[in-house]
Design a protein around this motif. Sequence first.
Motif, PDB file in Angstrom:
ATOM      1  N   LYS A  17       6.719  -1.309   0.391  1.00 47.37           N
ATOM      2  CA  LYS A  17       5.789  -1.055  -0.452  1.00 47.37           C
ATOM      3  C   LYS A  17       4.561  -1.326  -0.971  1.00 47.37           C
ATOM      4  N   LYS A  18       4.864  -2.334   0.168  1.00 44.10           N
ATOM      5  CA  LYS A  18       3.116  -2.575   0.684  1.00 44.10           C
ATOM      6  C   LYS A  18       2.108  -1.582   1.129  1.00 44.10           C
ATOM      7  N   ILE A  19       0.687  -1.300   0.432  1.00 44.03           N
ATOM      8  CA  ILE A  19       0.467  -0.265   0.937  1.00 44.03           C
ATOM      9  C   ILE A  19      -0.763  -0.988   1.996  1.00 44.03           C
ATOM     10  N   ALA A  20      -0.830  -0.330   3.016  1.00 45.72           N
ATOM     11  CA  ALA A  20      -1.484  -0.817   4.398  1.00 45.72           C
ATOM     12  C   ALA A  20      -2.840  -0.092   4.655  1.00 45.72           C
ATOM     13  N   LEU A  21      -2.871   0.730   3.613  1.00 44.63           N
ATOM     14  CA  LEU A  21      -4.171   2.500   4.390  1.00 44.63           C
ATOM     15  C   LEU A  21      -4.295   3.656   3.466  1.00 44.63           C
ATOM     16  N   GLY A  43      -6.384  -4.087   6.679  1.00 41.97           N
ATOM     17  CA  GLY A  43      -5.705  -2.441   7.438  1.00 41.97           C
ATOM     18  C   GLY A  43      -6.746  -2.205   8.683  1.00 41.97           C
ATOM     19  N   LYS A  44      -7.399  -3.131   9.084  1.00 37.68           N
ATOM     20  CA  LYS A  44      -8.070  -2.804   9.882  1.00 37.68           C
ATOM     21  C   LYS A  44      -6.737  -2.311  11.368  1.00 37.68           C
ATOM     22  N   THR A  45      -5.891  -3.416  11.389  1.00 39.93           N
ATOM     23  CA  THR A  45      -4.890  -3.667  12.033  1.00 39.93           C
ATOM     24  C   THR A  45      -4.185  -2.259  12.840  1.00 39.93           C
ATOM     25  N   THR A  46      -3.543  -2.021  11.062  1.00 43.55           N
ATOM     26  CA  THR A  46      -3.315  -0.800  11.483  1.00 43.55           C
ATOM     27  C   THR A  46      -3.231   0.632  12.079  1.00 43.55           C
ATOM     28  N   LEU A  47      -5.200   0.638  11.530  1.00 40.95           N
ATOM     29  CA  LEU A  47      -6.082   1.875  11.603  1.00 40.95           C
ATOM     30  C   LEU A  47      -5.189   1.754  13.263  1.00 40.95           C
TER      31      LEU A  47
END
Length: 233
Positions: A17-21, A43-47
């Motif tokens: 349920k957590k929005i990363a980007l 969200g940097k690491t996710t990207l």
Amino acid sequence: MENELIKIEDLSMTYGKKIALTNISLSLTSGKIIGLLGPNGSGKTTLIKILNGLLKAYHGNVLIDGQPIGVHSREIISYLPDESYFLDWMHAKDALSMFRELYSDFQYAHCIELMTRFNLTPEMKIKSMSKGMREKFQLCLVMSRKAKIYILDEPIAGVDPAAREVILDVILNNYAEDALVIISTHLISDLETIFDEVVFIKEGKLIMHENTETLRNDRHMSIDELFREVFKC
């Protein structure tokens, strides 16, 4: 002539349920050093992990050098993660052999030269290196590839201020002029002078992608000062 090396359209990703980007669209071209900036959890690491093919359950389109993420992108991206990924039994020479086997563009002799600048030798056991020494060693490996894209996640976070100048020199003098370098960092004041452009991400959303000189002239402040203003609590 600038080439579009990374094209992102409407990129979104969630962890449960957590929005990363959320709806990231971004175009990055060759011959630039890009500062990827944002607070923890932005969200940097996710990207970065998506660009490196480590996360795949995203929505939207991502092209690397005109192609979907896959074999070609792995061949042209040299990635420095923010954590060590070596096994406890490994010596530096084992990691050198691994890179030489995995990447056809890896310059073994050049890596040894860079290691010498940091007083690192192939015989050193990686587990016995300090955090700063491991980060320097990983940087030597990553910057010894003739890649089109370098993605460096917190390259100076674990090193003392005296070594940062040498690390900056290693970064600036070990990539081709037509390559793209993306640097994620919290130490903006130490690195902002080398950024051609900055990308600000906040709560998974792209809020700014601008030329650094334009920002300084228009806002009359440093990138570090602008960052503090944009992301103040």
